[in-house]
Scaffold this motif. Structure first.
Motif, PDB file in Angstrom:
ATOM      1  N   LYS A   1      -7.384  -0.972   7.630  1.00 41.45           N
ATOM      2  CA  LYS A   1      -7.259  -1.307   6.202  1.00 41.45           C
ATOM      3  C   LYS A   1      -6.506  -2.626   6.030  1.00 41.45           C
ATOM      4  O   LYS A   1      -6.895  -3.480   5.232  1.00 41.45           O
ATOM      5  CB  LYS A   1      -6.550  -0.174   5.445  1.00 41.45           C
ATOM      6  CG  LYS A   1      -7.461   1.025   5.227  1.00 41.45           C
ATOM      7  CD  LYS A   1      -6.734   2.159   4.536  1.00 41.45           C
ATOM      8  CE  LYS A   1      -7.658   3.360   4.411  1.00 41.45           C
ATOM      9  NZ  LYS A   1      -6.989   4.577   3.987  1.00 41.45           N
ATOM     10  N   ASP A   2      -5.413  -2.780   6.772  1.00 41.44           N
ATOM     11  CA  ASP A   2      -4.660  -4.035   6.669  1.00 41.44           C
ATOM     12  C   ASP A   2      -5.508  -5.219   7.138  1.00 41.44           C
ATOM     13  O   ASP A   2      -5.438  -6.310   6.568  1.00 41.44           O
ATOM     14  CB  ASP A   2      -3.367  -3.953   7.485  1.00 41.44           C
ATOM     15  CG  ASP A   2      -2.329  -3.051   6.823  1.00 41.44           C
ATOM     16  OD1 ASP A   2      -2.485  -2.738   5.622  1.00 41.44           O
ATOM     17  OD2 ASP A   2      -1.370  -2.650   7.503  1.00 41.44           O
TER      18      ASP A   2
ATOM     19  N   GLU B   1      -7.291   3.719  11.575  1.00 43.53           N
ATOM     20  CA  GLU B   1      -7.860   3.491  10.234  1.00 43.53           C
ATOM     21  C   GLU B   1      -6.847   2.777   9.340  1.00 43.53           C
ATOM     22  O   GLU B   1      -7.218   1.928   8.523  1.00 43.53           O
ATOM     23  CB  GLU B   1      -8.282   4.820   9.598  1.00 43.53           C
ATOM     24  CG  GLU B   1      -9.565   5.433  10.161  1.00 43.53           C
ATOM     25  CD  GLU B   1      -9.413   6.071  11.535  1.00 43.53           C
ATOM     26  OE1 GLU B   1      -8.263   6.268  11.980  1.00 43.53           O
ATOM     27  OE2 GLU B   1     -10.442   6.373  12.175  1.00 43.53           O
ATOM     28  N   GLU B   2      -5.580   3.122   9.511  1.00 42.79           N
ATOM     29  CA  GLU B   2      -4.511   2.462   8.748  1.00 42.79           C
ATOM     30  C   GLU B   2      -4.434   0.973   9.151  1.00 42.79           C
ATOM     31  O   GLU B   2      -4.331   0.094   8.286  1.00 42.79           O
ATOM     32  CB  GLU B   2      -3.176   3.161   9.034  1.00 42.79           C
ATOM     33  CG  GLU B   2      -1.946   2.523   8.424  1.00 42.79           C
ATOM     34  CD  GLU B   2      -1.785   2.783   6.934  1.00 42.79           C
ATOM     35  OE1 GLU B   2      -2.573   3.576   6.378  1.00 42.79           O
ATOM     36  OE2 GLU B   2      -0.880   2.177   6.339  1.00 42.79           O
TER      37      GLU B   2
ATOM     38  N   GLU C   1      -4.827   2.228  -2.726  1.00 42.57           N
ATOM     39  CA  GLU C   1      -5.483   1.175  -1.947  1.00 42.57           C
ATOM     40  C   GLU C   1      -5.968   0.090  -2.905  1.00 42.57           C
ATOM     41  O   GLU C   1      -6.566   0.389  -3.945  1.00 42.57           O
ATOM     42  CB  GLU C   1      -6.679   1.747  -1.167  1.00 42.57           C
ATOM     43  CG  GLU C   1      -6.315   2.839  -0.167  1.00 42.57           C
ATOM     44  CD  GLU C   1      -5.338   2.397   0.924  1.00 42.57           C
ATOM     45  OE1 GLU C   1      -4.950   1.217   0.967  1.00 42.57           O
ATOM     46  OE2 GLU C   1      -4.948   3.259   1.726  1.00 42.57           O
TER      47      GLU C   1
ATOM     48  N   LEU D   1     -11.826  -0.216   0.693  1.00 45.20           N
ATOM     49  CA  LEU D   1     -11.145   0.182   1.927  1.00 45.20           C
ATOM     50  C   LEU D   1     -11.551   1.582   2.388  1.00 45.20           C
ATOM     51  O   LEU D   1     -11.615   2.490   1.664  1.00 45.20           O
ATOM     52  CB  LEU D   1      -9.623   0.119   1.741  1.00 45.20           C
ATOM     53  CG  LEU D   1      -9.053  -1.260   1.431  1.00 45.20           C
ATOM     54  CD1 LEU D   1      -7.544  -1.211   1.392  1.00 45.20           C
ATOM     55  CD2 LEU D   1      -9.491  -2.296   2.459  1.00 45.20           C
TER      56      LEU D   1
ATOM     57  N   ARG E   1       0.831  -1.214   0.000  1.00 46.38           N
ATOM     58  CA  ARG E   1       0.000   0.000   0.000  1.00 46.38           C
ATOM     59  C   ARG E   1       0.863   1.261   0.000  1.00 46.38           C
ATOM     60  O   ARG E   1       0.630   2.195  -0.747  1.00 46.38           O
ATOM     61  CB  ARG E   1      -0.952  -0.028   1.197  1.00 46.38           C
ATOM     62  CG  ARG E   1      -1.990  -1.147   1.090  1.00 46.38           C
ATOM     63  CD  ARG E   1      -2.917  -1.233   2.312  1.00 46.38           C
ATOM     64  NE  ARG E   1      -3.382   0.055   2.710  1.00 46.38           N
ATOM     65  CZ  ARG E   1      -3.156   0.596   3.925  1.00 46.38           C
ATOM     66  NH1 ARG E   1      -2.523  -0.077   4.848  1.00 46.38           N
ATOM     67  NH2 ARG E   1      -3.586   1.794   4.190  1.00 46.38           N
TER      68      ARG E   1
ATOM     69  N   LYS F   1      -8.772  -5.478   6.947  1.00 41.70           N
ATOM     70  CA  LYS F   1      -9.769  -5.770   5.902  1.00 41.70           C
ATOM     71  C   LYS F   1      -9.117  -6.597   4.792  1.00 41.70           C
ATOM     72  O   LYS F   1      -9.735  -7.517   4.235  1.00 41.70           O
ATOM     73  CB  LYS F   1     -10.327  -4.470   5.310  1.00 41.70           C
ATOM     74  CG  LYS F   1     -11.323  -3.785   6.237  1.00 41.70           C
ATOM     75  CD  LYS F   1     -11.893  -2.528   5.586  1.00 41.70           C
ATOM     76  CE  LYS F   1     -12.952  -1.893   6.478  1.00 41.70           C
ATOM     77  NZ  LYS F   1     -13.379  -0.573   6.008  1.00 41.70           N
TER      78      LYS F   1
END
Ligand code: NAD
Length: 372
Positions: free
Chosen positions: A350-351, A346-347, A235, A372, A229, A353
């Motif tokens: 994302k990983d 939030e970072e 993303e 994402l 990323r 998800k």
């Protein structure tokens, strides 16, 4: 909006006080991170006094903006040792049952959770409810649902949630990100991330589905996901994955030994990655663009990180990652600075998800779309 330059200028870096490869002067470090900021010191309690907790504690000794002031542990003998070594007062020592009382301790600003993965969710939520900022090791949780709940709890408590993504402050990594942003590599076409090591002791928590939440992907594969990323700078919108297992005794149901996965990005760039617990010498990132390439090898170990591009070797200072990370995190919490690559909840989400999608793709043999 804060620029990278602003961020680097604002945040204090104690790299001046840490062991460096001799040919790098403090001027080179100053150029990277800006001048010393005499801002407030983040008073940190570490939860989980294991191997990585020990490394962070040692690194924090050289930090100008973060100080180890407390511990949370289930092992009284370790607490005594840490108290003696780091001069920690009795009133700042807690165990896993009573640490909610940290709420009444005005001498602690933040708790750094460095325990097995599946414990992060409940522990971070308790830290938030105690009104303290939470720094949480990667993976932030064991699935996206848990990650979202942690974000919500921290928002509700009005505390920060940060994830221990130490590579986001690493000079060679940041230089490649700069080159990509400045167009020096041209349009990005491809990323490869190889992350793995041969895991030892079969009884360790990393091989327990209950405590680790999975296998190599949770522990080491996450570096390839996160790296894809920040290297590609987009993303991903889909994932495919294939799992292979050579040892069904050591790697039980739900504990992945090796997963290859592919990510697709909106621009058309693709990533091809490997996460494994059964091969050594795998710590390499490779980024290919229409005008050049960049490679980190090693890419995510504790250092020294080495980088090269089509123009030659990347000449940047070597730092103690955890020292710089803690200085940066103090600045994020107190000064509101924004790092080049975020380290917020939030970072981390994302990983998670993407990890959920990788496990689903490996199980179903289907291409899984991502939002994402
Ligand atoms: P470790 O086994 O060395 O330490 C874990 C600590 O948690 C131990 O002190 C242990 O006593 C404690 N603990 C509390 N409750 C426990 C329980 N129910 N079962 C087992 N242990 C329990 O592990 P580690 O290598 O320090 O990893 C801890 C966390 O740090 C993990 O989430 C891991 O992914 C992360 N980590 C991050 C990095 C990095 O570079 N960012 C490196 C290593 C580990």
């Amino acid at each position: 909006m804060n620029t990278r330059r602003d961020f680097l200028r604002k945040f204090t870096v104690s790299a001046f006080a840490i062991p460096l490869i001799p040919n790098y002067s403090s001027t080179a470090l100053e150029e990277l991170y800006g001048s010393i900021n005499e801002g407030p010191v983040l008073r940190v309690a570490i939860m989980g006094l294991g191997s990585y907790g020990t490394r962070v504690a040692e690194a924090m000794q050289s930090s100008k903006r973060a100080k180890l002031v407390g511990v949370i542990s289930g092992t009284p003998s370790k607490v005594k040792d840490w108290q003696a070594k780091y001069n920690i007062p009795e009133k700042n020592c807690y165990n896993y049952e009573n640490f909610d009382r940290i709420k009444d301790n005005p001498d602690i600003d933040a708790v750094y959770v460095i325990t097995p993965n599946s414990l992060h969710h409940d522990q971070v939520i308790r830290v938030a409810k105690a009104g303290k900022h939470a720094i949480c090791e990667k993976p932030m949780a064991i699935n996206a649902k848990e990650g979202q709940e942690m974000i919500d709890a921290c928002k509700q408590a009005n505390v920060k949630l940060l994830v221990g993504y130490r590579m986001h402050f690493e000079p060679h990594t940041l230089e490649i990100i700069r080159m990509r942003k400045d167009g020096e590599l041209g349009k990005i076409m491809f990323f490869q991330g190889l992350c793995g090591f041969r895991i030892g002791d079969p009884t360790q928590w990393r091989l327990s589905k209950e405590l680790a939440g999975g296998g190599s992907m949770m522990d080491i594969g996450i570096y390839a996901i996160n790296g894809a990323r920040y290297m590609v700078g987009e993303e991903p919108i889909w994932v495919t994955a294939q799992e292979t297992k050579t040892d069904h005794v050591k790697f039980k149901e739900g504990v992945d030994e090796t997963i290859q996965f592919q990510l697709g990005f909106p621009s058309g760039a693709v990533a091809s990655c490997l996460s494994t617990y059964s091969m050594n010498y795998l710590d390499r990132f490779f980024l290919n663009g229409e005008r050049g390439f960049a490679e980190l090898n090693p890419s995510t170990g504790y250092g020294p990180i080495k980088g090269r591009t089509n123009k030659g070797e990347i000449d940047k200072p070597h730092t103690v990652h955890q020292t710089v990370q803690m200085d940066a995190m103090a600045s994020i919490i107190f000064d509101g600075t924004e790092p080049v690559v975020p380290v917020n909840g939030e970072e981390g989400l994302k990983d998670l998800k993407i990890i959920d999608a990788i496990y689903l793709a490996a199980k179903t043999n289907q291409k899984v779309p991502l939002k994402l």
